[in-house]
Enzyme design. Structure first.
Site, PDB file in Angstrom:
ATOM      1  N   SER A  76       0.820  -1.217   0.000  1.00 37.92           N
ATOM      2  CA  SER A  76       0.000   0.000   0.000  1.00 37.92           C
ATOM      3  C   SER A  76       0.852   1.264   0.000  1.00 37.92           C
ATOM      4  O   SER A  76       1.617   1.512   0.941  1.00 37.92           O
ATOM      5  CB  SER A  76      -0.918  -0.002   1.228  1.00 37.92           C
ATOM      6  OG  SER A  76      -1.616   1.208   1.323  1.00 37.92           O
TER       7      SER A  76
ATOM      8  N   GLY B 293       9.318  -4.726   5.922  1.00 40.25           N
ATOM      9  CA  GLY B 293       8.673  -3.472   5.548  1.00 40.25           C
ATOM     10  C   GLY B 293       7.294  -3.348   6.160  1.00 40.25           C
ATOM     11  O   GLY B 293       6.921  -2.287   6.692  1.00 40.25           O
TER      12      GLY B 293
ATOM     13  N   ASP C 177      11.862 -15.508   2.041  1.00 35.01           N
ATOM     14  CA  ASP C 177      13.314 -15.302   2.008  1.00 35.01           C
ATOM     15  C   ASP C 177      14.002 -15.663   3.316  1.00 35.01           C
ATOM     16  O   ASP C 177      15.216 -15.808   3.353  1.00 35.01           O
ATOM     17  CB  ASP C 177      13.643 -13.839   1.689  1.00 35.01           C
ATOM     18  CG  ASP C 177      13.211 -13.436   0.292  1.00 35.01           C
ATOM     19  OD1 ASP C 177      13.067 -14.338  -0.548  1.00 35.01           O
ATOM     20  OD2 ASP C 177      13.008 -12.237   0.050  1.00 35.01           O
TER      21      ASP C 177
ATOM     22  N   ARG D 120     -14.958 -43.524   7.855  1.00 31.85           N
ATOM     23  CA  ARG D 120     -14.087 -44.506   7.219  1.00 31.85           C
ATOM     24  C   ARG D 120     -12.768 -44.553   7.994  1.00 31.85           C
ATOM     25  O   ARG D 120     -12.324 -43.552   8.560  1.00 31.85           O
ATOM     26  CB  ARG D 120     -13.778 -44.115   5.770  1.00 31.85           C
ATOM     27  CG  ARG D 120     -14.987 -44.088   4.848  1.00 31.85           C
ATOM     28  CD  ARG D 120     -15.410 -45.504   4.435  1.00 31.85           C
ATOM     29  NE  ARG D 120     -16.392 -45.465   3.376  1.00 31.85           N
ATOM     30  CZ  ARG D 120     -17.703 -45.293   3.558  1.00 31.85           C
ATOM     31  NH1 ARG D 120     -18.172 -45.112   4.795  1.00 31.85           N
ATOM     32  NH2 ARG D 120     -18.536 -45.289   2.537  1.00 31.85           N
TER      33      ARG D 120
ATOM     34  N   PHE E  36       3.930 -45.973   4.513  1.00 31.88           N
ATOM     35  CA  PHE E  36       3.945 -44.815   3.618  1.00 31.88           C
ATOM     36  C   PHE E  36       4.453 -43.579   4.363  1.00 31.88           C
ATOM     37  O   PHE E  36       5.057 -42.677   3.776  1.00 31.88           O
ATOM     38  CB  PHE E  36       2.517 -44.594   3.109  1.00 31.88           C
ATOM     39  CG  PHE E  36       2.329 -43.363   2.262  1.00 31.88           C
ATOM     40  CD1 PHE E  36       2.744 -43.337   0.937  1.00 31.88           C
ATOM     41  CD2 PHE E  36       1.720 -42.226   2.776  1.00 31.88           C
ATOM     42  CE1 PHE E  36       2.555 -42.206   0.153  1.00 31.88           C
ATOM     43  CE2 PHE E  36       1.526 -41.093   2.005  1.00 31.88           C
ATOM     44  CZ  PHE E  36       1.946 -41.082   0.686  1.00 31.88           C
TER      45      PHE E  36
END
EC number: 2.7.1.11
Length: 785
Positions: free
Chosen positions: A87, A118, A164, A668, A675
């Site tokens: 802005s 910032g 970053d 379920r 895995f």
């Protein structure tokens, strides 16, 4: 000018605003969700400011109250769902004046800002100007004195959202590990084509003033060369780079070449080093077929990884707590993380240090810039330089200081095992030590050490270890067998191969193995050598550490699984999936995954399961589905650790839910099983493997030249390396104050004090389970949806 109508009396509940600003980062949605739900749970009202500071300036419909269900399903969404913008209006005092008025009109007196340095600088400026802004609003007739009385103080808390990872004072920022994951996935994919055609690839990653992404991706992918803004290459870097790449290809047989360059890379005269320039050097000087890949904004996109989901959630919760703890005199804090501990750091101190790094780089004071980076950053840079190539003649130790160090894997496979071994081998070769890989654990040592032509104990070449950079599992083999099964042969093998040190990578079995060897020293002098355990297990149940290699890989695999089945559950509208997680008798995986996927409930062995708990949770689900009224993302996930109860199994719980639902919803069972061990290790497991393995080697080096009895008398000769709070340290295993006596629950194979148990209450708070049936705000919000 007419005075704007605003609440003359403060609202009954405190109102907390949340906004995201600057560049988007994966995990921002998790932070917003956590702020909203924690605020509601704490008896406050939550407001979302859309489109960052721009929304604060414009007001109106861009500042909206947010209810509990409004943020459902946000954890798995990328970007920021409340929008972000840089802005220009807010940078001017006139814009901040409008923002102040809009906040008072809405009755908001606290703001949680998620963004970069910032955005956080703007937030602190806004707070410092707040009294003057209110005074001006009264003078101009925009507001009355009575209207501003309840809002004399503005509380602001910062969350650092930046891919970053460029904020000083914190180890990680929200989004940085997700971005690193994108980079590593891309480079891993490039490996195949680079190998096929013997090509070189120059990979450009984001980072104008900070080289964190470039450095960590170089470590994670075994890059041949690296360019970062904080540490430009010395004069003649072109020759140095070409020499290393030539040696790697001609002498070590590498078919692929990877160079990582940060977008802000430059030389020591601040002349920009571009990816195209690097490509031209490799092409023209080495006649190397080279391609450039600029990853660009793919680094920002996609769902957040497990760590960013957990970090953003915990920091969002902590931000609300910070708001409620603040006094008029409190400085604005930013929520940071050091190793495994959340901290509140003065916002402007962090911003000032961050900007100072950029200034020092501009002034070409590169050593000072590196000094201002976190010590972890410098340690990783040192580790990368000394393991990317074995050519470090200045680091080679004299003959009498060199050691023969055995490396063995014990326990179940875990992501990061290969990377830890690779780092240890590379460090040993850099220093002149002999690294001996023991294949297939202690049984391999005892049964196959004398095999010909290939023994189970053998040196690892540079070429072999370099191929392990992104491989999952254990290339040298691992199992759960312990040395106590054959102490006699184990000791003879230690003597035969003249082991001067032992590096054990693995889980609770690795901890047990070193404990047995330590206790057998009196009978078997061959065991009087320094021994270090590097915890590597998806269960994260090794005493002496709050983090184990492989646990992050497991969590990422598990959240991918849960995201996929939640989509199925949501598509079916009224469905609950009960997912069984591994972890043995430790509920770490279930609890942390529950936090990362937004589970409705988590069952762990530390708490057990009883019929009252299940009945309450079924009522909780009924209430959930009764208030959904066709809402989207209505699928539910329940996580259950595999040993939480021998009676209430995963299938039994799913069947009970289905029976009690009476057709209003269904359930379920889903068992991902092995895995969860994952495929390729996550970037976090790769980079931490490097750092901790090198520390282990350095620890073993401290015993060089000592006698066997001197080593045995030193309590730190049998240790575990681990993360504890905000530190990485070695903990002694033996002695009255050692881990074996004070921190180990041997029967349950886990630490006595499990640091993560407090996360269970956070899971319950954010799912609404904690306040269900107690008349708390967390559920009355349904009436307002």
């Amino acid at each position: 000018m007419a005075t704007t109508h605003a609440p003359a009396e403060p609202p009954k509940r405190r109102r907390i605003g949340v906004l995201t600003s600057g560049g988007d980062a994966p995990g921002m949605n998790g932070a917003v969700r956590a702020v909203v739900r924690m605020a509601i749970y704490s008896g406050c009202e939550a407001y979302a400011v859309y489109e960052g500071y721009e929304g604060l300036v414009h007001g109106g419909d861009m500042i909206r109250q947010v209810h509990w269900e409004d943020v459902r399903g946000w954890l798995s969404r990328g970007g920021t769902l409340i929008g972000s913008a840089r802005s220009m209006a807010f940078r001017e005092r006139a814009g901040r004046l409008k923002a102040a008025k809009n906040m008072i009109v809405r009755g908001i007196d606290a703001l949680v800002v998620c963004g970069g340095d910032g955005s956080l600088t703007g937030a602190d400026l806004f707070r410092s100007e707040w009294p003057g802004l209110l005074e001006e609003l009264v003078k101009t007739g925009e507001l009355t004195e009575e209207q501003i009385v309840p809002y004399k103080v503005l509380n602001i808390v910062g969350l650092v959202g930046s891919i970053d990872n460029d904020m000083s004072g914190t180890d990680a920022t929200i989004g940085c590990y997700s971005s690193l994951t994108r980079i590593c996935d891309a480079v891993d994919d490039v490996f195949d084509t680079a190998y096929s055609h013997q090509r070189g690839f120059v990979i450009e990653v984001m980072g104008r003033h900070c080289g964190w992404l470039a450095l960590m991706s170089a470590i994670s992918t075994g890059a041949d060369w690296l360019f970062i803004p904080e540490m430009p290459p010395r004069e003649g870097w072109e020759d140095d780079m070409c020499d290393i790449i030539t040696k790697n290809r001609q002498e070590r047989g590498k078919r692929r070449t990877i160079v990582i360059v940060a977008e802000g890379a430059h030389d020591r005269q601040l002349n920009k080093i571009t990816s195209s320039k690097i490509k031209d050097i490799l092409t023209n000087r080495l006649d190397l077929d080279t391609r450039v890949t600029v990853l660009g904004h793919t680094q920002r996109g996609g769902a957040a990884c497990a760590y960013d989901r957990t970090l953003s959630t915990l920091q969002g919760v902590e931000a609300v707590r910070a708001v409620l703890d603040m006094t008029p005199e409190s400085p604005s804090p930013v929520i940071t993380v050091r190793e495994n501990k959340l901290l509140r750091t003065p916002l402007m101190d962090a911003v000032k240090a961050t900007k100072e790094v950029a200034d020092l780089i501009h002034e070409r004071k590169f050593d000072e810039a590196m000094h201002l980076r976190d010590s972890e950053f410098k340690e990783y840079h040192f580790a990368y330089k000394n393991t990317a190539t074995p050519d470090h003649p200045k680091l080679i130790l004299p003959e009498n200081k060199r050691m023969r160090i055995a490396i063995i894997h014990v326990g179940a496979p875990a992501g990061g095992m290969n990377q830890a071994t690779r780092a240890a081998v590379a460090y040993c070769q850099t220093r002149g030590h002999t690294a001996l890989a023991v294949h297939n654990g202690f049984p391999g040592l005892c049964r196959h050490h004398a095999d010909t032509p290939v023994s189970s104990v053998r040196e690892v070449s540079w070429e072999e270890q370099d191929t392990w950079v992104n491989e999952g599992g254990s290339d040298i083999g691992t199992n759960r067998s312990l040395p106590s099964e054959d102490f006699e042969t184990t000791a003879k093998c230690f003597e035969k191969f003249k082991f001067d040190g032992l590096f054990v990578v693995g889980g609770f079995e690795a901890f047990t193995a070193v404990s047995q060897l330590r206790q057998a020293r009196e009978k078997y002098p061959a065991f009087k050598i320094p021994m270090v355990v590097l915890p590597a297990t998806i269960s994260n149940n090794v005493p002496g550490t709050e983090y184990s290699l492989g646990s992050d890989t497991c969590l990422n695999t598990l959240i991918d699984f849960c995201d996929a089945i939640r989509q199925s559950a949501s598509s079916s509208r009224r469905r609950v999936f009960v997912v069984e997680t591994q972890g043995g008798k430790s509920g770490y995986v279930a609890t942390t995954a529950g936090l990362a996927v937004g589970a409705s409930a988590v069952y762990i062995p530390e708490e057990g399961i009883d019929i009252k708990m299940l009945a309450r949770d079924i009522d909780f689900l009924r209430n959930n589905f009764a208030h959904d009224k066709g809402a989207n993302r209505a699928g539910k996930i329940i996580l259950r650790n595999e040993t939480a109860s021998s009676t209430y199994t995963t299938q039994v719980i799913a069947d009970m839910i289905k029976e009690e639902a009476k057709g209003r919803f269904e359930s379920r069972a889903a068992v991902p099983g092995h895995f969860q061990q994952g495929g390729k290790p996550s970037p976090m497991d790769r980079i931490r493997a490097l750092r901790m393995a090198i520390r282990c080697m350095q620890h073993i080096e401290t015993f060089s030249g000592k006698s066997a009895d001197e080593i045995a008398a030193d309590e730190l000769s049998a240790t575990v390396i681990g993360v504890k709070g905000s530190q990485v340290l070695f903990s002694q295993m033996g002695g009255p104050n050692g881990l074996e006596a004070t921190e180990t629950d041997w029967a349950r194979r886990r630490p006595k004090d499990e640091f993560w148990l407090d996360l269970q209450s956070t899971v319950n708070i954010l799912s609404g389970r904690a306040s269900f049936g107690e008349g708390k705000t967390g559920w009355s919000c349904y009436e307002n949806c």
